[in-house]
Enzyme design. Structure first.
Site, short mmCIF file in Angstrom:
data_model
loop_
_atom_site.label_atom_id
_atom_site.label_comp_id
_atom_site.label_asym_id
_atom_site.label_seq_id
_atom_site.Cartn_x
_atom_site.Cartn_y
_atom_site.Cartn_z
CB SER A 131 -0.92 0.01 1.22
OG SER A 131 -1.83 -1.07 1.17
CG HIS A 179 -1.67 2.19 7.93
ND1 HIS A 179 -1.91 1.50 6.77
CD2 HIS A 179 -1.27 1.28 8.84
CE1 HIS A 179 -1.69 0.21 6.97
NE2 HIS A 179 -1.29 0.05 8.23
CB THR A 213 -3.41 4.65 2.08
OG1 THR A 213 -3.29 3.35 1.52
CG2 THR A 213 -4.21 5.53 1.14
CD GLU A 250 -6.32 3.81 3.90
OE1 GLU A 250 -5.61 2.83 3.61
OE2 GLU A 250 -6.07 4.58 4.84
CG HIS A 293 -3.27 -3.66 -2.79
ND1 HIS A 293 -4.14 -4.47 -2.08
CD2 HIS A 293 -2.76 -2.78 -1.89
CE1 HIS A 293 -4.14 -4.10 -0.81
NE2 HIS A 293 -3.32 -3.06 -0.66
#
Length: 430
Positions: free
Chosen positions: A17, A78, A80, A238, A285
């Site tokens: 990611s 995180h 992303t 997200e 992904h």
């Protein structure tokens, strides 16, 4: 006559990611495990950071005078979200407490620190990650008796306190629970920092509806704050725990996270206009997740396929993984799933290869878009193409020659939306 045969070998690597977020936020392909740096940077090697930093569409939007925001169900530092503001050769450097001494001595900064220093006036930040903002051993405000949630910072800094002090005269507010979030009037808020858990937010199926807001609720508040800017806004959303559910082999958790993401997308659509808002929904992904087995209409997606295996004469669920923690042998044979509760929330679907954590998949994922110039995202595209389309449509970043004539008047006024959203679903979308 001589015939020459050519052998063509195609390689389809599967990334994580961090590298993929750098691609679809910064427009540059990067190495696995790195955020906000080009492929010239080497994972975990601090001395390869300087000179290889790349900026994101969030920064391009901020520099253009738009309001910007980040909403996630993971930690705000995180992989992303961090690609939107950080330049780090290791996605796991959440705080300085997670960094090797060599990296700190070489001047590399942890991701939590970069959240507040690289783009100091991000208008809205919501997600988890409290423990990375406070000095080591500082008890968490929500779980004071649980040491695993204590602060992790070695430098002694209270990043939340610093942010609060900086924003106290700018209509800025910090909240850590749902009640405090909904006590705010978005019309009276210009800056918002919401950190609702020490690490990631809980799965939607396990969310405490008294203390933790849903993704949809966070999106609702974020847009109501950001849309006050006449120049428009950029918002990154997200649904990051979809990914975590799949890694755990817990398909029910992952799919309910996806449903919540769908609700958030719907809410964003109701709060914006297709005429001036480019909305993009995509994934970084896929996962090695599949469902099939000729299930009948009306059959639960979490239920059994209507046929038995013709090899071991045992039933199987319609959902399966190519690898992951759901691999299980009982007495030397595949587990008979009819003997377990395969519809419970944390059931780990059977997997072909045993792994402690399921992996990403390598196939193409979809890009859905609506709004001004959405047609530029049709067909098959490279991932790093996405932010350049959004920047082109919003007339931000470096390529703005199409936005005005020599006289300074708009030449293509319809392609300059006042708003832009990127919603990252982080799920199998193909």
């Amino acid at each position: 006559m001589h015939f020459c045969k050519k052998l063509i070998t195609l390689s389809f690597p599967t990334s994580d990611s961090a590298g993929t977020a750098t691609a679809y936020l910064c427009g540059v392909k990067a190495n696995e495990g790195t955020v906000g740096v080009s492929a010239a940077a080497v994972k975990s090697q601090c001395n390869t950071t300087r000179g290889n930093e790349v900026t994101s569409i969030l920064k391009w939007a901020k520099d253009a005078g738009k309001s910007v925001g980040i909403v996630t169900t993971t930690r705000v530092n995180h992989a992303t979200p961090s690609a939107a503001y950080a330049h780090c050769v290791d996605r796991d450097w959440y705080s300085d407490g997670d960094m090797p001494a060599e990296a700190l001595q070489s001047g590399c900064k942890d991701i939590a620190r970069q959240l507040f220093e690289n783009i100091p006036d991000i208008d809205v930040i919501m997600g988890g990650g409290r423990r990375n903002m406070y000095p080591r051993n500082t008890p968490d405000v929500e779980y004071p008796g649980d040491k695993k949630h204590n602060g992790t910072r070695k430098d002694g800094r209270n990043l939340v306190g610093e942010w609060t002090d900086r924003m106290k005269d700018k209509r800025g507010y910090y909240v850590w629970n749902r009640k405090d979030l909904f006590s705010l009037n978005p019309n009276n808020v210009d800056y918002l920092l919401g950190l609702f858990e020490p690490a990631d937010l809980p799965y939607e199926l396990e969310r405490n509806k008294e203390t933790d807001p849903s993704l949809t609720e966070m999106v609702d508040v974020a847009i109501k704050i950001l849309r006050k800017n006449e120049r428009g806004f950029y918002l990154l959303v997200e649904g990051g725990r979809i990914d975590h559910g799949h890694h755990d082999g817990k398909a029910k958790q992952a799919l309910h996270e996806a449903v919540e993401m769908d609700r958030a997308i719907t809410r964003a659509g109701l709060l914006t206009s297709i005429y001036d808002t480019l909305t993009v929904v995509t994934a970084d992904h896929s996962h090695v997740f599949s469902f099939g087995g000729y299930t009948h209409r009306g059959n639960s997606i979490f239920g059994l396929a209507p046929i038995m295996s013709d090899i071991d004469q045992k039933p199987f669920t319609s959902i399966l993984y190519g690898n992951g923690p759901g691999f299980k042998f009982v007495n030397g044979a595949r587990e008979n799933v009819s003997t377990v509760d395969y519809e419970q929330n944390n059931y780990q679907a059977q997997a072909a290869v045993p792994l402690s954590m399921e992996t990403h998949g390598g196939e193409d994922v979809a890009i859905f878009s609506k709004g001004p110039l959405a047609h530029l995202l049709h067909g098959v595209q490279e991932q790093h193409y996405i932010p350049h389309v959004m920047a082109y449509a919003a007339c931000i970043g470096q390529n703005k020659g199409h936005c005005h004539t020599n006289s300074g008047s708009p030449s293509l006024s319809h392609i300059s939306p006042t708003l832009a959203l990127l919603l990252s679903i982080k799920w199998l979308l193909c």
